[in-house]
Write a protein that holds these residues in place. Structure first.
Motif, short mmCIF file in Angstrom:
data_model
loop_
_atom_site.label_atom_id
_atom_site.label_comp_id
_atom_site.label_asym_id
_atom_site.label_seq_id
_atom_site.Cartn_x
_atom_site.Cartn_y
_atom_site.Cartn_z
N MET A 143 -1.38 5.25 10.11
CA MET A 143 -2.60 4.52 10.47
C MET A 143 -2.26 3.55 11.59
O MET A 143 -1.66 2.50 11.36
CB MET A 143 -3.13 3.77 9.24
CG MET A 143 -4.48 3.10 9.45
SD MET A 143 -5.84 4.28 9.43
CE MET A 143 -6.83 3.62 10.79
N ASN A 146 -4.86 -1.47 12.48
CA ASN A 146 -5.05 -1.88 11.09
C ASN A 146 -6.17 -2.91 10.95
O ASN A 146 -6.06 -3.89 10.21
CB ASN A 146 -3.74 -2.42 10.51
CG ASN A 146 -2.61 -1.42 10.52
OD1 ASN A 146 -1.45 -1.80 10.45
ND2 ASN A 146 -2.92 -0.12 10.60
N ALA A 150 -9.38 0.37 8.59
CA ALA A 150 -8.15 1.01 8.13
C ALA A 150 -8.17 1.35 6.64
O ALA A 150 -7.79 2.47 6.24
CB ALA A 150 -6.95 0.11 8.44
N LEU A 168 1.73 2.17 8.21
CA LEU A 168 0.87 1.28 8.96
C LEU A 168 1.56 0.70 10.19
O LEU A 168 2.73 0.32 10.13
CB LEU A 168 0.44 0.10 8.08
CG LEU A 168 -0.30 0.41 6.78
CD1 LEU A 168 -0.46 -0.87 5.96
CD2 LEU A 168 -1.66 1.03 7.06
N ASP A 170 0.26 -2.01 13.59
CA ASP A 170 -0.68 -2.71 14.46
C ASP A 170 0.11 -3.69 15.31
O ASP A 170 1.15 -4.20 14.87
CB ASP A 170 -1.72 -3.47 13.60
CG ASP A 170 -2.92 -3.94 14.40
OD1 ASP A 170 -4.01 -3.36 14.23
OD2 ASP A 170 -2.79 -4.89 15.21
N THR A 176 -1.58 -5.70 9.78
CA THR A 176 -0.84 -4.78 8.90
C THR A 176 -0.66 -5.40 7.52
O THR A 176 -0.84 -4.72 6.49
CB THR A 176 0.52 -4.44 9.52
OG1 THR A 176 0.31 -3.79 10.77
CG2 THR A 176 1.32 -3.53 8.61
N VAL A 179 -3.89 -5.07 5.48
CA VAL A 179 -4.12 -3.74 4.91
C VAL A 179 -3.18 -3.49 3.74
O VAL A 179 -3.60 -2.98 2.69
CB VAL A 179 -3.96 -2.65 5.98
CG1 VAL A 179 -4.12 -1.26 5.37
CG2 VAL A 179 -4.96 -2.83 7.11
N ILE A 190 2.52 2.32 0.43
CA ILE A 190 2.23 1.67 1.71
C ILE A 190 3.54 1.31 2.39
O ILE A 190 4.40 0.63 1.81
CB ILE A 190 1.39 0.40 1.52
CG1 ILE A 190 0.11 0.72 0.73
CG2 ILE A 190 1.05 -0.23 2.86
CD1 ILE A 190 -0.80 1.72 1.38
N SER A 192 4.89 -0.50 5.86
CA SER A 192 4.59 -1.27 7.05
C SER A 192 5.66 -1.01 8.10
O SER A 192 6.86 -1.13 7.81
CB SER A 192 4.51 -2.76 6.72
OG SER A 192 3.48 -3.01 5.78
#
Length: 348
Positions: A143, A146, A150, A168, A170, A176, A179, A190, A192
């Motif tokens: 993604m 973010n 998102a 993620l 951004d 980030t 999110v 998830i 990052s």
């Protein structure tokens, strides 16, 4: 069928508060699944809809748009803006409202907020396309960007396509973190990441959703391996793109409504001979979707009016037997339809 005009002295209005109540009542993942099916059902009726590029008023700060359509029985429109600098002022980048009306009388049957609903229908549309075009068994999505969209994208891909991991990135680490925090209890893994390159590692689906009104290069050709499905939703107006041209040259590109996407999508970078497939053709069998495991597929999504139509009709159906709306007095309803002036005088 929608209610008859005699029932419409007051029009149902779904406020932001009631939209949130409705979504929480059913659960966001159920809403996303049902909305995905509703959007697809209307894509399968593509020939029935009036279609045109949206009416757009562009300024230095952003764009204001009207998005109308009709299937011959029901008419809808959405008012929506796109102002990338709004977040710095404490405003949403996108704000919207929409209306549903009967074609036979012209009477409105629903007025609704569409800031939340647009986020939901955009995610549902992405998931609808991905379940037909993404590689079989896709479990990891990158993604990139973010912001406000998102989490909706991640949950739609989880509940409709079956992804279990979101990577993620951004340029703003706080986005980030936001999110990651919001999806902490979603059941998704998830991750990052510190760069776009890191985020796309191991991903079968790449979603780009950035807000800057610029011809940017969020993804370069070397970042996109064989078999990837790209869900490009950030390039949505003239002069706003996210992908390097070389990616488009390698990809099979699918669009909503070609005349609009030629103006606003990633394909605005290409000449008029660049081949695209309107997604409804995949659903009706007149065009192929993903041809093989190594093909790169690109959904060049700019948002189209039929998706808003589907979302408004979905919400309208969900209102029956609930209190998730207010009745607003927006229609003059004189006893004698010819005596509008007399109605006005009686209020004096």
């Amino acid at each position: 069928m929608p209610p008859m005009p005699s029932e419409l002295a007051y029009v149902p209005f779904v406020s932001v508060e009631n939209m949130m109540r409705l979504v929480h009542h059913h659960g966001i993942e159920q809403v996303l699944r049902e909305l995905t099916d509703a959007v697809e059902a209307d894509y399968r009726r593509w020939a029935l809809f009036e279609k045109s590029p949206r009416l757009a008023s562009h300024s230095r700060e952003g764009v204001i748009e009207l998005m109308p359509t009709s299937d011959g029985e029901v008419f809808s429109f959405k008012y929506v803006n796109g102002h990338p600098s709004n977040t710095a002022k404490g405003f949403q980048t996108v704000a919207a409202f929409g209306l549903l009306a009967r074609v036979d009388t012209g009477y409105p049957i629903l007025l609704a907020e569409m800031t939340l609903l647009t986020a939901l229908r955009t995610a549902a549309t992405s998931a609808m396309v991905a379940r037909h075009l993404a590689p079989r068994g896709a479990r990891v999505m990158a993604m990139i960007g973010n912001g406000a969209q998102a989490e909706f994208q991640a949950l739609a891909m989880k509940s409709v396509v079956g992804i279990d991991t979101v990577r993620l990135y951004d340029i703003d680490p706080q986005a980030t973190a936001k999110v990651a925090r919001n999806l902490a209890d979603s059941g998704l893994t998830i991750v990052s990441c510190a760069s776009t390159q890191e985020a796309v590692e191991g991903a079968q689906i790449i979603t780009t959703c950035t807000a800057d009104k610029a011809c940017a290069t969020i993804l370069t050709d070397n970042m996109v391996g064989a078999g990837i499905h790209i869900n490009a939703i950030g390039g949505d107006c003239p002069g706003k793109t996210e992908l390097h041209q070389d990616i488009l040259k390698r990809a099979a590109t699918f669009v909503e409504f070609e005349p609009q996407t030629r103006i606003e999508g990633e394909i605005q970078q290409m000449d008029a001979s660049y081949p695209v497939t309107e997604f409804h053709q995949v659903l009706d069998g007149s065009a192929a979707g993903r041809r093989d495991a190594r093909q790169i597929t690109l959904f060049d999504s700019v948002g189209f009016a039929t998706e808003d139509f589907s979302a408004l009709r979905y919400i309208h159906c969900k209102l029956e037997g609930t209190d998730f709306f207010q009745k607003i007095d927006m229609l003059a309803d004189p006893d004698d339809p010819r005596d509008l002036f007399g109605m006005l005088q009686r209020a004096a």
